[in-house]
Motif scaffolding. Structure first.
Motif, PDB file in Angstrom:
ATOM      1  N   PRO A  73       3.086  18.646 -11.833  1.00 54.87           N
ATOM      2  CA  PRO A  73       3.764  17.359 -12.030  1.00 54.87           C
ATOM      3  C   PRO A  73       4.631  17.333 -13.288  1.00 54.87           C
ATOM      4  O   PRO A  73       5.738  16.776 -13.278  1.00 54.87           O
ATOM      5  CB  PRO A  73       2.602  16.365 -12.139  1.00 54.87           C
ATOM      6  N   ALA A  74       4.147  17.915 -14.393  1.00 53.50           N
ATOM      7  CA  ALA A  74       4.931  17.905 -15.621  1.00 53.50           C
ATOM      8  C   ALA A  74       6.183  18.758 -15.492  1.00 53.50           C
ATOM      9  O   ALA A  74       7.234  18.433 -16.061  1.00 53.50           O
ATOM     10  CB  ALA A  74       4.080  18.410 -16.789  1.00 53.50           C
ATOM     11  N   TYR A  75       6.086  19.840 -14.736  1.00 54.15           N
ATOM     12  CA  TYR A  75       7.231  20.736 -14.603  1.00 54.15           C
ATOM     13  C   TYR A  75       8.279  20.190 -13.635  1.00 54.15           C
ATOM     14  O   TYR A  75       9.488  20.288 -13.897  1.00 54.15           O
ATOM     15  CB  TYR A  75       6.748  22.104 -14.125  1.00 54.15           C
ATOM     16  N   PHE A  76       7.872  19.593 -12.551  1.00 54.15           N
ATOM     17  CA  PHE A  76       8.815  19.197 -11.506  1.00 54.15           C
ATOM     18  C   PHE A  76       9.279  17.739 -11.611  1.00 54.15           C
ATOM     19  O   PHE A  76      10.217  17.352 -10.914  1.00 54.15           O
ATOM     20  CB  PHE A  76       8.192  19.416 -10.121  1.00 54.15           C
ATOM     21  N   THR A  77       8.654  16.936 -12.438  1.00 49.22           N
ATOM     22  CA  THR A  77       9.030  15.519 -12.522  1.00 49.22           C
ATOM     23  C   THR A  77      10.117  15.327 -13.569  1.00 49.22           C
ATOM     24  O   THR A  77       9.938  15.659 -14.750  1.00 49.22           O
ATOM     25  CB  THR A  77       7.824  14.637 -12.884  1.00 49.22           C
ATOM     26  N   TYR A  78      11.244  14.781 -13.137  1.00 49.37           N
ATOM     27  CA  TYR A  78      12.347  14.446 -14.034  1.00 49.37           C
ATOM     28  C   TYR A  78      12.299  12.953 -14.352  1.00 49.37           C
ATOM     29  O   TYR A  78      12.034  12.133 -13.477  1.00 49.37           O
ATOM     30  CB  TYR A  78      13.693  14.794 -13.400  1.00 49.37           C
ATOM     31  N   TYR A  79      12.592  12.645 -15.588  1.00 50.77           N
ATOM     32  CA  TYR A  79      12.577  11.252 -16.039  1.00 50.77           C
ATOM     33  C   TYR A  79      13.994  10.834 -16.421  1.00 50.77           C
ATOM     34  O   TYR A  79      14.637  11.510 -17.229  1.00 50.77           O
ATOM     35  CB  TYR A  79      11.639  11.080 -17.239  1.00 50.77           C
ATOM     36  N   PRO A  80      14.467   9.740 -15.876  1.00 56.71           N
ATOM     37  CA  PRO A  80      15.832   9.321 -16.207  1.00 56.71           C
ATOM     38  C   PRO A  80      15.896   8.623 -17.561  1.00 56.71           C
ATOM     39  O   PRO A  80      15.019   7.845 -17.922  1.00 56.71           O
ATOM     40  CB  PRO A  80      16.173   8.349 -15.075  1.00 56.71           C
ATOM     41  N   THR A  81      16.919   8.936 -18.298  1.00 55.38           N
ATOM     42  CA  THR A  81      17.265   8.182 -19.497  1.00 55.38           C
ATOM     43  C   THR A  81      18.717   7.755 -19.352  1.00 55.38           C
ATOM     44  O   THR A  81      19.515   8.462 -18.730  1.00 55.38           O
ATOM     45  CB  THR A  81      17.101   9.009 -20.780  1.00 55.38           C
ATOM     46  N   TRP A  82      19.053   6.634 -19.917  1.00 54.64           N
ATOM     47  CA  TRP A  82      20.422   6.150 -19.754  1.00 54.64           C
ATOM     48  C   TRP A  82      20.826   5.304 -20.952  1.00 54.64           C
ATOM     49  O   TRP A  82      20.001   4.737 -21.664  1.00 54.64           O
ATOM     50  CB  TRP A  82      20.555   5.364 -18.447  1.00 54.64           C
ATOM     51  N   ASP A  83      22.113   5.272 -21.166  1.00 62.70           N
ATOM     52  CA  ASP A  83      22.694   4.522 -22.279  1.00 62.70           C
ATOM     53  C   ASP A  83      23.685   3.514 -21.696  1.00 62.70           C
ATOM     54  O   ASP A  83      24.857   3.831 -21.499  1.00 62.70           O
ATOM     55  CB  ASP A  83      23.406   5.472 -23.239  1.00 62.70           C
ATOM     56  N   PRO A  84      23.247   2.304 -21.393  1.00 60.55           N
ATOM     57  CA  PRO A  84      24.145   1.325 -20.760  1.00 60.55           C
ATOM     58  C   PRO A  84      25.288   0.948 -21.681  1.00 60.55           C
ATOM     59  O   PRO A  84      25.105   0.834 -22.898  1.00 60.55           O
ATOM     60  CB  PRO A  84      23.216   0.132 -20.488  1.00 60.55           C
ATOM     61  N   PRO A  85      26.485   0.772 -21.147  1.00 59.70           N
ATOM     62  CA  PRO A  85      27.620   0.389 -21.995  1.00 59.70           C
ATOM     63  C   PRO A  85      27.444  -1.014 -22.557  1.00 59.70           C
ATOM     64  O   PRO A  85      26.858  -1.887 -21.914  1.00 59.70           O
ATOM     65  CB  PRO A  85      28.818   0.473 -21.040  1.00 59.70           C
ATOM     66  N   SER A  86      27.951  -1.216 -23.736  1.00 58.37           N
ATOM     67  CA  SER A  86      27.882  -2.530 -24.366  1.00 58.37           C
ATOM     68  C   SER A  86      28.892  -3.463 -23.711  1.00 58.37           C
ATOM     69  O   SER A  86      29.761  -3.046 -22.939  1.00 58.37           O
ATOM     70  CB  SER A  86      28.169  -2.422 -25.860  1.00 58.37           C
ATOM     71  N   ARG A 410       2.443   7.291 -16.057  1.00 60.44           N
ATOM     72  CA  ARG A 410       3.459   8.031 -16.804  1.00 60.44           C
ATOM     73  C   ARG A 410       4.361   7.071 -17.597  1.00 60.44           C
ATOM     74  O   ARG A 410       4.596   5.935 -17.184  1.00 60.44           O
ATOM     75  CB  ARG A 410       4.303   8.874 -15.847  1.00 60.44           C
ATOM     76  N   PRO A 411       4.873   7.504 -18.743  1.00 62.91           N
ATOM     77  CA  PRO A 411       5.739   6.633 -19.554  1.00 62.91           C
ATOM     78  C   PRO A 411       7.084   6.417 -18.882  1.00 62.91           C
ATOM     79  O   PRO A 411       7.529   7.225 -18.056  1.00 62.91           O
ATOM     80  CB  PRO A 411       5.874   7.406 -20.875  1.00 62.91           C
ATOM     81  N   ALA A 412       7.725   5.339 -19.239  1.00 64.24           N
ATOM     82  CA  ALA A 412       9.048   5.005 -18.706  1.00 64.24           C
ATOM     83  C   ALA A 412      10.013   4.795 -19.857  1.00 64.24           C
ATOM     84  O   ALA A 412       9.646   4.272 -20.912  1.00 64.24           O
ATOM     85  CB  ALA A 412       8.973   3.750 -17.834  1.00 64.24           C
ATOM     86  N   PHE A 413      11.230   5.224 -19.662  1.00 61.23           N
ATOM     87  CA  PHE A 413      12.260   5.101 -20.686  1.00 61.23           C
ATOM     88  C   PHE A 413      12.773   3.667 -20.737  1.00 61.23           C
ATOM     89  O   PHE A 413      13.012   3.046 -19.702  1.00 61.23           O
ATOM     90  CB  PHE A 413      13.416   6.058 -20.393  1.00 61.23           C
ATOM     91  N   THR A 414      12.955   3.167 -21.944  1.00 61.31           N
ATOM     92  CA  THR A 414      13.490   1.820 -22.140  1.00 61.31           C
ATOM     93  C   THR A 414      14.737   1.917 -23.007  1.00 61.31           C
ATOM     94  O   THR A 414      14.654   2.334 -24.168  1.00 61.31           O
ATOM     95  CB  THR A 414      12.461   0.902 -22.824  1.00 61.31           C
ATOM     96  N   PRO A 415      15.896   1.568 -22.479  1.00 58.50           N
ATOM     97  CA  PRO A 415      17.125   1.648 -23.283  1.00 58.50           C
ATOM     98  C   PRO A 415      17.171   0.549 -24.332  1.00 58.50           C
ATOM     99  O   PRO A 415      16.528  -0.491 -24.193  1.00 58.50           O
ATOM    100  CB  PRO A 415      18.237   1.479 -22.250  1.00 58.50           C
ATOM    101  N   ASP A 416      17.936   0.803 -25.348  1.00 62.71           N
ATOM    102  CA  ASP A 416      18.135  -0.173 -26.418  1.00 62.71           C
ATOM    103  C   ASP A 416      19.602  -0.568 -26.408  1.00 62.71           C
ATOM    104  O   ASP A 416      20.470   0.256 -26.666  1.00 62.71           O
ATOM    105  CB  ASP A 416      17.749   0.412 -27.776  1.00 62.71           C
ATOM    106  N   ARG A 417      19.886  -1.801 -26.098  1.00 65.35           N
ATOM    107  CA  ARG A 417      21.271  -2.243 -26.048  1.00 65.35           C
ATOM    108  C   ARG A 417      21.456  -3.468 -26.938  1.00 65.35           C
ATOM    109  O   ARG A 417      21.667  -4.575 -26.487  1.00 65.35           O
ATOM    110  CB  ARG A 417      21.662  -2.549 -24.589  1.00 65.35           C
ATOM    111  N   SER A 418      21.314  -3.251 -28.222  1.00 68.38           N
ATOM    112  CA  SER A 418      21.588  -4.317 -29.177  1.00 68.38           C
ATOM    113  C   SER A 418      23.084  -4.344 -29.471  1.00 68.38           C
ATOM    114  O   SER A 418      23.733  -3.293 -29.484  1.00 68.38           O
ATOM    115  CB  SER A 418      20.806  -4.089 -30.470  1.00 68.38           C
TER     116      SER A 418
END
Length: 451
Positions: A73-86, A410-418
């Motif tokens: 699971p650790a090797y094959f699982t991809y986690y998305p990260t993203w940087d939303p535009p302001s 599993r953890p989830a990515f949280t974007p920061d859009r200040s």
């Protein structure tokens, strides 16, 4: 305000001025529309990412419902990260044109993943983007030259200059009013579509105000330059001189300064870091497992030292190899980041003497598309990757089974859009040089003579 109506009528009687203002309005509107479309495209791509990632994770969970150590699971699982535009990103594309705004990571070595987005064809990014920053920095000065190059030469060529000076006086008030009116017309044509786009995008009022101030300062600078030449030179000579200054300050000097800064502050490319990390991973197979585990435990106390190492392949070894490789290139990554920040620092300083760079610095900071924004996104990825390792390491090194229920933990990515904010120092140089040059141009207009 009779003089205002009179000067406005004279302005609209000039086909060249009307065409130039209409072109300015069209270019500004087109750039804002293009920026809004690009932002919408990026947000749409991000909106599709999370559901697709969940589908991939569900497929991995179905494939490995019972893993002895969470290796698969650790090797094959991809986690998305993203940087939303302001909300202000439509003004200036900046680094979002070349740096990835979406990046999938997994619990392997981070540096090989973090800089993988830099492997693009540079020729595709060479033309740049048609955004408001491009229109302001490169095209707006040409419009200013068109409207002001014959401010005095037209009256001199027609023979009306002595009469105008006799009626209006030689104090320069007439020429200053005309220059100010044309400056205001250009600024309005630039910012009207910008404000409309800001309303559509929901941009903060403070950010829009900073950009409007930068637009006024930048256009005022070029109005001052054009006014200085327009007093004594003919129309053709005035336009030629202003264009020469535009070419030097906007094209030649920034290019030369960029070459000097690049050579003075050499920076290893991120792709080179990625390759170094991968080579370190491949080279780890030639070392004894015990040596790799000792190196890992030295950098990460509490993990790996007492982990059992039975014969045969162990998933934890692969993750140890990747983490050791990350540790090997950590100093190079720090130097890479420091070099980028040093280059950016000199670029900001150049904005005090080169108004084009100053305007771009302000717009990219307000739009949150500059180097600082990209590095902040990388910092969020690094922090999330640490959470991934902290999640998987107890399973890997304690031989704990990993089942379907564990996927939900599993953890989830949280974007920061200040909202991005531009400090006083970001635009102080532009405001200063714009005010001084405009004042010099207005003072020059006060010395118009009949000959």
């Amino acid at each position: 305000m009779t003089w205002l109506r009179h000067e406005w009528r004279l302005l609209w009687r000039s086909p060249l001025c009307v065409a130039a203002l209409a072109l300015t309005l069209a270019l500004s509107a087109s750039s804002v529309w293009s920026g809004l479309r690009e932002v919408a495209r990026q947000r749409e791509a991000i909106a599709r990412l999370v559901p697709l990632a969940e589908q991939d994770t569900a497929a991995v969970a179905a494939r490995f419902p019972h893993s002895p150590t969470a290796g698969e699971p650790a090797y094959f699982t991809y986690y998305p990260t993203w940087d939303p535009p302001s909300a202000t990103a439509f003004m200036a594309t900046g680094f979002r044109d070349v740096a990835p705004s979406v990046l999938r990571v997994r619990a392997l070595g981070l540096h090989a993943q973090l800089y993988d987005g830099e492997t693009l064809n540079p020729e595709l990014a060479l033309p740049g983007s048609f955004d408001f920053a491009f229109v302001l920095v490169y095209l707006a000065p040409l419009i200013v030259v068109v409207l002001l190059h014959d401010l005095v030469a037209e009256e001199r060529r027609s023979g009306r200059l002595p009469l105008v000076l006799a009626l209006a006086g030689a104090s320069g008030g007439l020429w200053r009013r005309r220059a100010a009116l044309r400056l205001a017309a250009i600024v309005w044509c630039l910012i009207a579509p910008l404000i409309a786009g800001a309303v559509v995008a929901g941009a903060p009022t403070g950010s829009v105000a900073v950009v409007v101030a930068a637009v006024v300062a930048y256009v005022a600078f070029w109005a001052g330059v054009a006014s200085i030449f327009a007093v004594r030179l003919g129309a053709v000579a005035s336009a030629t001189a202003s264009m020469a200054v535009w070419a030097v300050l906007t094209l030649i000097l920034p290019a030369v300064a960029g070459i000097v800064v690049t050579r003075a502050i050499p920076v290893r490319q991120g792709v080179a870091l990625m390759m170094a990390q991968r080579q370190a991973v491949h080279g780890a197979s030639d070392r004894p497992i015990e040596e790799s585990m000792r190196r890992f435990s030295a950098h990460h106390p509490g993990w790996g030292r007492d982990a059992p190492s039975p014969p045969g392949f162990q998933w934890k070894w692969l993750f140890v190899f990747h983490q050791n490789a990350d540790d090997e290139v950590a100093d190079e990554a720090i130097a890479y980041r420091a070099g980028l920040l040093a280059r950016q620092g000199w670029t900001t300083r150049l904005g005090w003497i080169l108004p084009g760079i100053g305007a771009q610095t302000v717009l990219h900071r307000v739009a949150d598309t500059d180097l600082a924004a990209q590095l902040a996104y990388q910092d969020r990825i690094v922090a999330f990757h640490r959470r991934l390792l902290a999640f998987y390491y107890p399973y890997l090194f304690n031989d704990r089974p990993f089942g379907t229920a564990d996927f939900a933990k599993r953890p989830a990515f949280t974007p920061d859009r200040s909202p991005a904010t531009a400090g006083i120092g970001d635009g102080a140089g532009l405001l200063l040089i714009g005010a001084l040059t405009f004042a010099a141009g207005m003072a020059r207009l006060g010395r118009v003579r009949a000959t």
